[in-house]
Motif scaffolding. Structure first.
Motif, PDB file in Angstrom:
ATOM      1  N   MET A   1      93.216 -62.558 -16.178  1.00  0.00           N
ATOM      2  CA  MET A   1      91.835 -62.257 -15.883  1.00  0.00           C
ATOM      3  C   MET A   1      91.657 -61.517 -14.563  1.00  0.00           C
ATOM      4  N   ILE A   2      92.746 -61.270 -13.867  1.00  0.00           N
ATOM      5  CA  ILE A   2      92.667 -60.460 -12.651  1.00  0.00           C
ATOM      6  C   ILE A   2      93.063 -59.030 -13.016  1.00  0.00           C
ATOM      7  N   GLU A   3      92.182 -58.103 -12.685  1.00  0.00           N
ATOM      8  CA  GLU A   3      92.463 -56.684 -12.906  1.00  0.00           C
ATOM      9  C   GLU A   3      92.988 -56.117 -11.597  1.00  0.00           C
ATOM     10  N   ILE A   4      94.120 -55.433 -11.679  1.00  0.00           N
ATOM     11  CA  ILE A   4      94.704 -54.765 -10.519  1.00  0.00           C
ATOM     12  C   ILE A   4      94.764 -53.280 -10.862  1.00  0.00           C
ATOM     13  N   GLU A   5      94.051 -52.462 -10.095  1.00  0.00           N
ATOM     14  CA  GLU A   5      94.058 -51.023 -10.392  1.00  0.00           C
ATOM     15  C   GLU A   5      93.850 -50.212  -9.133  1.00  0.00           C
ATOM     16  N   ARG A   6      94.333 -48.981  -9.205  1.00  0.00           N
ATOM     17  CA  ARG A   6      94.120 -47.999  -8.146  1.00  0.00           C
ATOM     18  C   ARG A   6      93.356 -46.835  -8.745  1.00  0.00           C
ATOM     19  N   LYS A   7      92.501 -46.231  -7.921  1.00  0.00           N
ATOM     20  CA  LYS A   7      91.669 -45.109  -8.361  1.00  0.00           C
ATOM     21  C   LYS A   7      91.957 -43.876  -7.518  1.00  0.00           C
ATOM     22  N   PHE A   8      91.908 -42.736  -8.185  1.00  0.00           N
ATOM     23  CA  PHE A   8      92.172 -41.462  -7.527  1.00  0.00           C
ATOM     24  C   PHE A   8      91.169 -40.419  -8.009  1.00  0.00           C
ATOM     25  N   LEU A   9      90.872 -39.452  -7.149  1.00  0.00           N
ATOM     26  CA  LEU A   9      90.156 -38.266  -7.604  1.00  0.00           C
ATOM     27  C   LEU A   9      91.170 -37.373  -8.303  1.00  0.00           C
ATOM     28  N   VAL A  10      90.694 -36.553  -9.208  1.00  0.00           N
ATOM     29  CA  VAL A  10      91.558 -35.639  -9.962  1.00  0.00           C
ATOM     30  C   VAL A  10      91.234 -34.224  -9.508  1.00  0.00           C
ATOM     31  N   ILE A  11      92.266 -33.439  -9.197  1.00  0.00           N
ATOM     32  CA  ILE A  11      92.058 -32.129  -8.566  1.00  0.00           C
ATOM     33  C   ILE A  11      92.289 -30.936  -9.493  1.00  0.00           C
ATOM     34  N   SER A  12      92.718 -31.185 -10.727  1.00  0.00           N
ATOM     35  CA  SER A  12      92.854 -30.081 -11.684  1.00  0.00           C
ATOM     36  C   SER A  12      92.724 -30.643 -13.100  1.00  0.00           C
ATOM     37  N   LEU A  13      92.573 -29.742 -14.045  1.00  0.00           N
ATOM     38  CA  LEU A  13      92.445 -30.147 -15.455  1.00  0.00           C
ATOM     39  C   LEU A  13      93.794 -30.157 -16.171  1.00  0.00           C
ATOM     40  N   ASP A  14      94.884 -30.084 -15.446  1.00  0.00           N
ATOM     41  CA  ASP A  14      96.217 -30.073 -16.052  1.00  0.00           C
ATOM     42  C   ASP A  14      96.492 -31.317 -16.905  1.00  0.00           C
ATOM     43  N   PHE A  15      95.809 -32.406 -16.609  1.00  0.00           N
ATOM     44  CA  PHE A  15      96.030 -33.657 -17.355  1.00  0.00           C
ATOM     45  C   PHE A  15      95.658 -33.526 -18.828  1.00  0.00           C
ATOM     46  N   ILE A  16      94.758 -32.604 -19.159  1.00  0.00           N
ATOM     47  CA  ILE A  16      94.295 -32.475 -20.547  1.00  0.00           C
ATOM     48  C   ILE A  16      95.463 -32.152 -21.475  1.00  0.00           C
ATOM     49  N   ALA A  17      96.322 -31.229 -21.065  1.00  0.00           N
ATOM     50  CA  ALA A  17      97.475 -30.864 -21.888  1.00  0.00           C
ATOM     51  C   ALA A  17      98.465 -32.018 -22.034  1.00  0.00           C
ATOM     52  N   GLU A  18      98.462 -32.955 -21.088  1.00  0.00           N
ATOM     53  CA  GLU A  18      99.382 -34.081 -21.118  1.00  0.00           C
ATOM     54  C   GLU A  18      98.808 -35.309 -21.825  1.00  0.00           C
ATOM     55  N   SER A  19      97.535 -35.263 -22.177  1.00  0.00           N
ATOM     56  CA  SER A  19      96.878 -36.464 -22.717  1.00  0.00           C
ATOM     57  C   SER A  19      97.315 -36.758 -24.149  1.00  0.00           C
ATOM     58  N   SER A  20      97.386 -38.043 -24.441  1.00  0.00           N
ATOM     59  CA  SER A  20      97.763 -38.494 -25.784  1.00  0.00           C
ATOM     60  C   SER A  20      96.569 -38.997 -26.571  1.00  0.00           C
ATOM     61  N   ALA A  21      95.441 -39.217 -25.901  1.00  0.00           N
ATOM     62  CA  ALA A  21      94.229 -39.706 -26.572  1.00  0.00           C
ATOM     63  C   ALA A  21      93.022 -39.380 -25.720  1.00  0.00           C
ATOM     64  N   GLN A  22      91.876 -39.294 -26.373  1.00  0.00           N
ATOM     65  CA  GLN A  22      90.614 -39.153 -25.645  1.00  0.00           C
ATOM     66  C   GLN A  22      89.526 -39.887 -26.413  1.00  0.00           C
ATOM     67  N   HIS A  23      88.563 -40.428 -25.652  1.00  0.00           N
ATOM     68  CA  HIS A  23      87.491 -41.221 -26.238  1.00  0.00           C
ATOM     69  C   HIS A  23      86.182 -40.911 -25.526  1.00  0.00           C
ATOM     70  N   ALA A  24      85.101 -40.854 -26.289  1.00  0.00           N
ATOM     71  CA  ALA A  24      83.765 -40.759 -25.704  1.00  0.00           C
ATOM     72  C   ALA A  24      83.339 -42.168 -25.320  1.00  0.00           C
ATOM     73  N   ILE A  25      82.771 -42.297 -24.121  1.00  0.00           N
ATOM     74  CA  ILE A  25      82.330 -43.597 -23.620  1.00  0.00           C
ATOM     75  C   ILE A  25      80.903 -43.480 -23.095  1.00  0.00           C
ATOM     76  N   ALA A  26      80.086 -44.470 -23.449  1.00  0.00           N
ATOM     77  CA  ALA A  26      78.767 -44.655 -22.840  1.00  0.00           C
ATOM     78  C   ALA A  26      78.762 -46.069 -22.288  1.00  0.00           C
ATOM     79  N   GLN A  27      78.287 -46.218 -21.063  1.00  0.00           N
ATOM     80  CA  GLN A  27      78.251 -47.562 -20.493  1.00  0.00           C
ATOM     81  C   GLN A  27      77.067 -47.704 -19.549  1.00  0.00           C
ATOM     82  N   GLY A  28      76.547 -48.922 -19.524  1.00  0.00           N
ATOM     83  CA  GLY A  28      75.445 -49.251 -18.640  1.00  0.00           C
ATOM     84  C   GLY A  28      75.645 -50.635 -18.074  1.00  0.00           C
TER      85      GLY A  28
END
Length: 155
Positions: A1-28
């Motif tokens: 129940m403990i979440e451990i995570e690090r967050k970063f800003l992303v500086i280019s769109l190069d990750f798109i070519a490396e992605s294995s999945a994508q999902h639309a998300i809406a949250q409130g």
């Protein structure tokens, strides 16, 4: 129940070519208080109710509880949320033994792209792709609950 995570800003769109999945998300947020956020999320065709506690001093670890709920329940609860429902596309990229989740925000948060890496231990090393920029772990301005109230395009 403990979440451990690090967050970063992303500086280019190069990750798109490396992605294995994508999902639309809406949250409130039913409650955006950093001490106890209560989030409703729709990810694809699934709904989730999530409760998060306050983070530790570094902002890396905090209590998180999540339960899958029906899509219909999530849609109904999303209507009860505070102002500022967040819309984003989440990409998943494998990096070493981790999966990096990259969120490309839309609407009032357009232009903000952040990456999160969940860890098993706060001191665990991660393999950083060249598109990862400045680390923003613990910076409350980059919490989704914050940008739901104070959108990125108003900073």
């Amino acid at each position: 129940m403990i979440e451990i995570e690090r967050k970063f800003l992303v500086i280019s769109l190069d990750f798109i070519a490396e992605s294995s999945a994508q999902h639309a998300i809406a949250q409130g947020y039913l409650n955006s208080d950093p001490e106890r956020t209560v989030r409703i999320r729709i990810k694809g065709e699934k709904g989730y109710l999530t409760v998060k506690g306050s983070g530790n001093k570094t902002g890396t670890s905090r209590m998180e509880w999540e339960k899958e709920i029906s899509l219909e329940e999530a849609k109904s609860l999303l209507k009860l949320c505070e102002q500022g429902v967040i819309e984003k596309t989440r990409y998943e990229v494998k990096s070493g033994k981790h999966t990096i989740e990259i969120d490309v925000f839309h609407g009032e948060n357009e232009g903000l792209i952040m990456a999160e890496v969940e860890l098993e231990d706060e001191n665990e090393a991660i393999l950083k792709p060249n598109w990862l920029g400045k680390e923003v772990t613990g910076d409350k301005r980059y919490y989704n609950s914050y940008i739901s109230l104070y959108p990125f395009n108003r900073w």
